[in-house]
Design an enzyme around this catalytic site. Structure first.
Site, PDB file in Angstrom:
ATOM      1  N   LYS A 205       1.105  -1.390  -0.060  1.00  0.00           N
ATOM      2  CA  LYS A 205      -0.312  -0.183  -0.590  1.00  0.00           C
ATOM      3  C   LYS A 205       1.002   1.632  -0.040  1.00  0.00           C
ATOM      4  CE  LYS A 205      -3.293   2.549   2.543  1.00  0.00           C
ATOM      5  NZ  LYS A 205      -4.438   2.475   3.495  1.00  0.00           N
ATOM      6  N   ARG A 215     -10.752  10.255   1.459  1.00  0.00           N
ATOM      7  CA  ARG A 215     -10.593  10.467   2.758  1.00  0.00           C
ATOM      8  C   ARG A 215     -11.100  11.692   3.328  1.00  0.00           C
ATOM      9  NH1 ARG A 215      -3.697  11.083   3.026  1.00  0.00           N
ATOM     10  NH2 ARG A 215      -4.136   9.102   2.806  1.00  0.00           N
ATOM     11  N   LYS A 227       1.629   9.926   5.659  1.00  0.00           N
ATOM     12  CA  LYS A 227       1.332   8.447   5.666  1.00  0.00           C
ATOM     13  C   LYS A 227       2.700   7.937   5.556  1.00  0.00           C
ATOM     14  CE  LYS A 227      -3.520   8.163   6.841  1.00  0.00           C
ATOM     15  NZ  LYS A 227      -4.364   7.406   6.143  1.00  0.00           N
ATOM     16  N   GLU A 243       7.822  -6.639   1.182  1.00  0.00           N
ATOM     17  CA  GLU A 243       6.656  -6.594   2.428  1.00  0.00           C
ATOM     18  C   GLU A 243       5.414  -7.501   2.015  1.00  0.00           C
ATOM     19  OE1 GLU A 243       5.488  -4.658   4.835  1.00  0.00           O
ATOM     20  OE2 GLU A 243       6.118  -3.190   4.975  1.00  0.00           O
ATOM     21  N   LYS A 258      -2.174  -1.794  -4.000  1.00  0.00           N
ATOM     22  CA  LYS A 258      -2.646  -0.014  -3.958  1.00  0.00           C
ATOM     23  C   LYS A 258      -2.178   0.939  -3.774  1.00  0.00           C
ATOM     24  CE  LYS A 258      -6.219   1.780  -0.591  1.00  0.00           C
ATOM     25  NZ  LYS A 258      -6.286   2.118   1.013  1.00  0.00           N
ATOM     26  N   SER A 284      -9.848   5.413  -4.788  1.00  0.00           N
ATOM     27  CA  SER A 284     -11.159   6.825  -4.839  1.00  0.00           C
ATOM     28  C   SER A 284     -10.423   7.371  -6.221  1.00  0.00           C
ATOM     29  CB  SER A 284     -11.012   7.244  -4.233  1.00  0.00           C
ATOM     30  OG  SER A 284     -10.162   7.582  -3.161  1.00  0.00           O
ATOM     31  N   TYR A 323     -14.681   1.255  -7.314  1.00  0.00           N
ATOM     32  CA  TYR A 323     -16.398   1.602  -6.393  1.00  0.00           C
ATOM     33  C   TYR A 323     -17.320   1.403  -7.949  1.00  0.00           C
ATOM     34  CZ  TYR A 323     -13.263   3.481  -3.062  1.00  0.00           C
ATOM     35  OH  TYR A 323     -12.815   4.018  -1.609  1.00  0.00           O
TER      36      TYR A 323
END
Ligand code: PBG
Length: 338
Positions: A205, A215, A227, A243, A258, A284, A323
């Site tokens: 990610k 957000r 982040k 990871e 992602k 998004s 979505y």
């Protein structure tokens, strides 16, 4: 002489022969898209008959549970068999420690319970991270210097996972990017009788700008810093493999990449490194870009979503969070991809 050259030119290899009719094109088609490859992300909010549209995600709304049930029924009719849930938490219930995440009467746990009762056959996936619940918008607990605490956060996430498992979720999806969380979640679930609950790990990610509309939907943009101390640097590929392999070793059942479209090389690379299923999250911002262009008439949204989803599968993803899942499922039914 140009005219003579045209007459003499006879390619020996003619790959176009394999594209000369729809029937032949279908015979050689390598990748397919099905509604059952798609996972539909939904935002759930407290209340009744509530549909709060999200400006940067046209067509997507925060739904109260009664309307969410109708939405799930609608998409299930189109062949979508998996959904993931994100809770919208009002500001007054957020605090620095994200304690609302443990509220057994909270909107997410109620939504899991009810959805599982109404649609037992739907695969229900819940996100595990603190950002919907924290006043500062970070995915973890913080200390007085604003540093994100790893091990303390992991312990907290394990408690959340237990509540979600008890509510009946099929998969928990840690999206926090803390170190070692998959192992602790696996052990905690197993020790409490939830060995059947899967871990769908957000493994690669990235610290991406493409999460901005999400957000907005949750009012969860970080109030300080960014982040980058937990999410991956967009410049890195080997780190994503590391990871992914760690999450696999720690017991993840499915590994996620992602965002999706800007990270096809990562999907492809991780596909080569593991036999576990791989998912990709068309986030998004990816959805917003296509919808924005379509609203100007610059792109056909349905075709753009289908082509993106096909590309994400071609790169090696087995399943896609998007979505646009209902739109794509409808397009498949109507033969847009043929
Ligand atoms: C939070 C989380 C994010 C998304 C899913 N879970 C945002 C973030 O990390 O800031 C993004 C999804 C999207 O943009 O559609 N842990």
């Amino acid at each position: 002489m140009p005219s003579q050259m045209t007459r003499c030119f006879k390619p020996y290899f003619r790959p176009r022969r394999n594209r000369k009719s729809a029937a032949i094109r279908q015979l050689i088609q390598e990748t397919y898209l099905h509604p059952q490859d798609l996972i539909y992300p939904c935002f759930v909010i407290d209340g009744q008959r509530r549909r709060d549209p999200i400006a940067s995600l046209p067509g997507i709304a925060r739904l109260s549970l009664d309307l969410l049930l109708k939405e799930v029924e609608r998409v299930a009719e189109r062949g979508i068999q998996a959904i993931t849930l994100f809770p919208v938490i009002p500001r007054e219930l957020k605090n620095e420690r994200g304690e609302e995440a443990l509220n057994e009467e909270g909107i997410l746990l109620r939504a899991i319970l009810t959805l599982k009762q109404e649609f037992p056959e739907i695969c229900l996936i819940s996100d595990i991270a603190l950002d919907p619940y924290t006043s500062h918008g970070h995915d973890g607990l913080i200390n007085e210097r604003g540093e994100i605490l790893n091990d303390e956060t992991v312990e907290f996430l394990a408690q959340i996972a237990l509540l979600q498992a008890a509510a009946g979720v099929d998969m928990v999806a840690p999206s926090d990017m803390m170190d070692g969380r998959v192992r602790v979640l696996r052990e905690t679930l197993d020790q409490n009788g939830y060995c059947h609950v899967s871990i769908h790990a957000y493994s690669a990610k990235y610290a991406s700008c493409f999460y901005a509309p999400f957000r907005e939907a949750l009012s969860s943009a970080p109030t300080f810093g960014d982040k980058k101390t937990y999410q991956l640097n967009p410049a890195n590929r080997r780190e994503a493999v590391l990871e992914a392999l760690l999450d696999a070793q720690e017991g993840a059942d499915i590994l996620m990449v992602k965002p999706a479209l800007p990270y096809l090389d990562i999907i492809y690379k991780i596909r080569e490194e593991t036999s576990l299923p791989i998912s990709a999250f068309q986030v998004s911002g990816e959805y917003a870009m296509i919808m924005a262009a379509a609203s100007h008439g610059w792109l056909d949204a349905t075709r753009a979503f289908c082509e993106s989803a096909l590309s994400i599968k071609r790169a090696g993803a087995d399943m896609i969070f998007t979505y646009a899942a209902p739109l794509i499922a409808e397009a498949i039914k109507n033969g847009v991809l043929d």
